[in-house]
Design an enzyme around this catalytic site. Structure first.
Site, PDB file in Angstrom:
ATOM      1  N   CYS A  64     -14.529 -27.666   6.314  1.00 49.56           N
ATOM      2  CA  CYS A  64     -13.193 -27.157   5.963  1.00 49.56           C
ATOM      3  C   CYS A  64     -12.205 -28.295   5.735  1.00 49.56           C
ATOM      4  CB  CYS A  64     -12.694 -26.241   7.077  1.00 49.56           C
ATOM      5  SG  CYS A  64     -11.057 -25.538   6.779  1.00 49.56           S
TER       6      CYS A  64
ATOM      7  N   ASP B  48      -7.977  -7.230   0.255  1.00 53.77           N
ATOM      8  CA  ASP B  48      -7.044  -7.498   1.346  1.00 53.77           C
ATOM      9  C   ASP B  48      -7.759  -7.160   2.627  1.00 53.77           C
ATOM     10  OD1 ASP B  48      -5.752  -5.004   2.977  1.00 53.77           O
ATOM     11  OD2 ASP B  48      -6.511  -4.373   1.026  1.00 53.77           O
TER      12      ASP B  48
ATOM     13  N   CYS C  29      -8.798 -27.777   5.788  1.00 57.57           N
ATOM     14  CA  CYS C  29      -7.471 -27.265   6.142  1.00 57.57           C
ATOM     15  C   CYS C  29      -6.762 -28.192   7.127  1.00 57.57           C
ATOM     16  CB  CYS C  29      -7.579 -25.853   6.708  1.00 57.57           C
ATOM     17  SG  CYS C  29      -7.900 -25.743   8.475  1.00 57.57           S
TER      18      CYS C  29
ATOM     19  N   HIS D   1      -6.237 -21.603  10.027  1.00 58.36           N
ATOM     20  CA  HIS D   1      -7.585 -21.983   9.597  1.00 58.36           C
ATOM     21  C   HIS D   1      -8.276 -20.825   8.888  1.00 58.36           C
ATOM     22  CE1 HIS D   1     -11.753 -23.266   9.508  1.00 58.36           C
ATOM     23  NE2 HIS D   1     -12.036 -22.100  10.048  1.00 58.36           N
TER      24      HIS D   1
ATOM     25  N   CYS E  62      -8.197 -28.154  10.747  1.00 53.93           N
ATOM     26  CA  CYS E  62      -9.438 -28.914  10.931  1.00 53.93           C
ATOM     27  C   CYS E  62      -9.194 -30.419  10.837  1.00 53.93           C
ATOM     28  CB  CYS E  62     -10.490 -28.446   9.925  1.00 53.93           C
ATOM     29  SG  CYS E  62     -11.163 -26.808  10.363  1.00 53.93           S
TER      30      CYS E  62
ATOM     31  N   ASP F  91       0.855  -1.183   0.000  1.00 53.35           N
ATOM     32  CA  ASP F  91       0.000   0.000   0.000  1.00 53.35           C
ATOM     33  C   ASP F  91       0.892   1.234   0.000  1.00 53.35           C
ATOM     34  OD1 ASP F  91       0.891   0.316   2.596  1.00 53.35           O
ATOM     35  OD2 ASP F  91      -0.978  -0.347   3.517  1.00 53.35           O
TER      36      ASP F  91
END
Lengths: 378, 378
Positions: B309, B271, B311, B340, B314, B93
């Protein structure tokens, strides 16, 4: 059927031993360093990264876990291994040390120790029987007998009385462990030698423990401020007082040079918060001594923490980056510093094991000290 | 020779677009979510784990990095990618937002903004030219023009004047970027539309930016407290005012339902600190809405954070374990909750991209909202 607890000594070099402990959840190479997973986590580390560093076994703290989330809850959730995602052996301490150092309003008598939680002020009690129950509920692989600690600077009378009580508690721990049923099928029980710095008290304690009989023996009551010279003084005789066919565990030790000296004196197992705790405050271990990464001289140092290290942190991150992360209070700083330090400790243990196997321990230890102690902590 | 900045739209569904931005350091699948790596680290995450979650690009903060460790130091150390160990694209930024929200004693004039560091009180200045210089020193792949922000509740006169100044600064940013030499060879420059909630000011801003010409266009000045309804109100017209052949980036957004609604309105890039920041405080995103893992009802819940999920967290950790870690203030809790949440966001983006490709975005978005907004935050 996998072995419950088979300790094999493959080689010796002086008093040092190269060995393996075979247990149902995995084999522990000795001399072994056990990272400390106080509250069901080795702080700032994923279990798979702890394993990748070379750890065969973790230590869990009975005192912390009984208070939060409680042994009963861990048991209902399937035990500590499942809870924290670590399927290899776990050694749990008895709670005896932390209850004296962390809790408040402690009251001791022959039955055990009652205390107020440092977390929420609730009252709790640990006795030998309760300690065995907690460690059983956690699902510990190596259970430690419950003992009483007193400062090495206590009077001779206090030191002797604490040792004698610890031996009565060792017997009660043994009995409670054996009565534990399913637990006794897979787990091992270690006794803890007390007796401060006194050779005769240590001998009396060792004889009492050997009379009861344990799977392994810890040298307790050291690393409590007595200094390396005094500790080595005890280690010159204490391991020899114990059963040479069983593992010997020096609790709460220590600095890298403490470990090298203790291995030379016949110790097989170690645990210490130093690599994890000091990682979180910016101290990194290197073969030329510890460094504090916060030091301004590392701000633009593009080298790794330790040029002699093969860990993922040293492969990927510069001292300058770690300096920035730690100074900025970033969690990743704690993560990477801890990971490096755990690799450093495990690499040291691997080198010690290799040197014992090769019969070159004295040469290795001499060279290690020459490098490691050459300059003061920066 | 790899492309500098090629944006290809593979499919559209209503106003939504499925695309790819090809850059020298890698390809960015759009709609894209960019995790925020404020101080050269996505907090509590290793770079390889950020990548494994599905992120193609990170955001770095000019304001934070210019103050610590400084753009000049990052440059001397080989640039931000090398410094933090992330070899894919990085968007930085301009510093405009943080300088207004974090610094003290801010003074603005036509030249730029001078301010006192929130870290050590030292005085600094950012102008369009200095912002381009900092982003060049960091080695940014996508550079943001320097703009001036005012609250959406400012008077019409203030809103208009800030937009007009931002457009003059956009031109100075473009000129300074183009004068930057080596930087211009590999990096892209985005302009930022301002104009608060006013359709005519937004149009005037868009026309000014299109006249200058940029590689992509951000919708700025939103997600600053105006609420989702007002934000969507602007997004109903603002993206259409910009160049349809270039990526459109909604800065600082947002909640999962914000993102879904913004994608439906033609936004390609996002973002937000929400997945990382809320992970550190115990909030987990699930397809049935966010949950606070500190809640007592999770204390013995053996299920994963989100049954939907895929991931690693999980797969390996129960809600009960995460509840314990977060309550105990353990770093591993922050690590796993963040991981996660970043997977959740990237999985949502993957689902949005798939739905656009299949022409089923409306159905997906309707079903997503029905599940996600069904109950209040627990």
């Amino acid at each position: 059927m996998p072995p419950r607890f088979d300790f094999t000594i493959h080689a010796t070099d002086g008093k040092a031993r190269l060995g393996e402990i075979a247990m149902r959840r995995g084999t522990i190479r000795t001399p072994a360093f056990m990272p400390v997973g106080t509250a069901a986590t080795v702080k700032a580390m994923k279990p798979q990264d702890v394993r990748a560093s070379g750890a065969d076994i973790l230590l869990g703290n009975t005192y912390h876990l009984m208070l939060r989330p409680s042994a009963e809850r861990v048991h209902r959730l399937g035990g500590l291994h499942k809870f924290m995602g670590w399927d290899r052996p776990i050694l749990t301490d008895s709670g005896g040390y932390q209850v004296m150092s962390l809790s408040e309003l402690t009251k001791r008598n022959e039955e055990g120790v009652s205390f107020k939680s440092h977390l929420d002020g609730t009252r709790h009690m640990i006795s030998p029987e309760r300690s065995m129950e907690i460690q059983r509920l956690l699902g510990s692989d190596i259970v430690m007998a419950f003992d009483e600690l007193v400062p090495t600077t206590s009077t001779r009378e206090v030191r002797g009385a604490a040792m004698e009580r610890s031996m009565r508690w060792a017997k009660r721990s043994r009995d409670a462990f054996d009565a534990g049923g399913d637990h006794a099928e897979g787990a091992a029980l270690f006794g803890i030698q007390q007796g401060a710095l006194d050779q005769d008290l240590r001998k009396e304690s060792a004889d009492a423990l050997l009379d009861i009989g344990f799977d392994g023996y810890a040298v307790g009551g050291l690393a409590v401020g007595e200094g390396q010279e005094a500790m080595f003084g005890v280690l010159d005789f204490a391991p020899g007082q114990l059963d040479a066919t069983k593992p010997r565990y020096l609790m709460g030790v220590g600095k890298p040079d403490d470990i090298v000296g203790a291995v030379e004196r016949g110790i097989d197992m170690f645990d210490c918060v130093l690599p994890t705790r000091s990682g979180r405050t910016g101290q990194a271990f290197t073969r030329t001594g510890p460094i504090n990464i916060r030091n301004a001289r590392f701000a633009e140092d593009t080298g790794p923490l330790d040029p002699a290290c093969g860990c993922p942190v040293c492969a990927n991150s510069s001292r300058a980056y770690l300096h920035h992360l730690v100074r900025a209070g970033e969690i990743l700083g704690a993560m990477l510093m801890t990971e490096h330090n755990l690799y450093f400790y495990q690499a040291l243990m691997a080198d010690l094991r290799a040197a014992i196997g090769d019969g070159t321990l004295t040469r290795f230890a001499t060279a290690f000290r020459a490098d490691y102690l050459a300059r003061p902590d920066s």
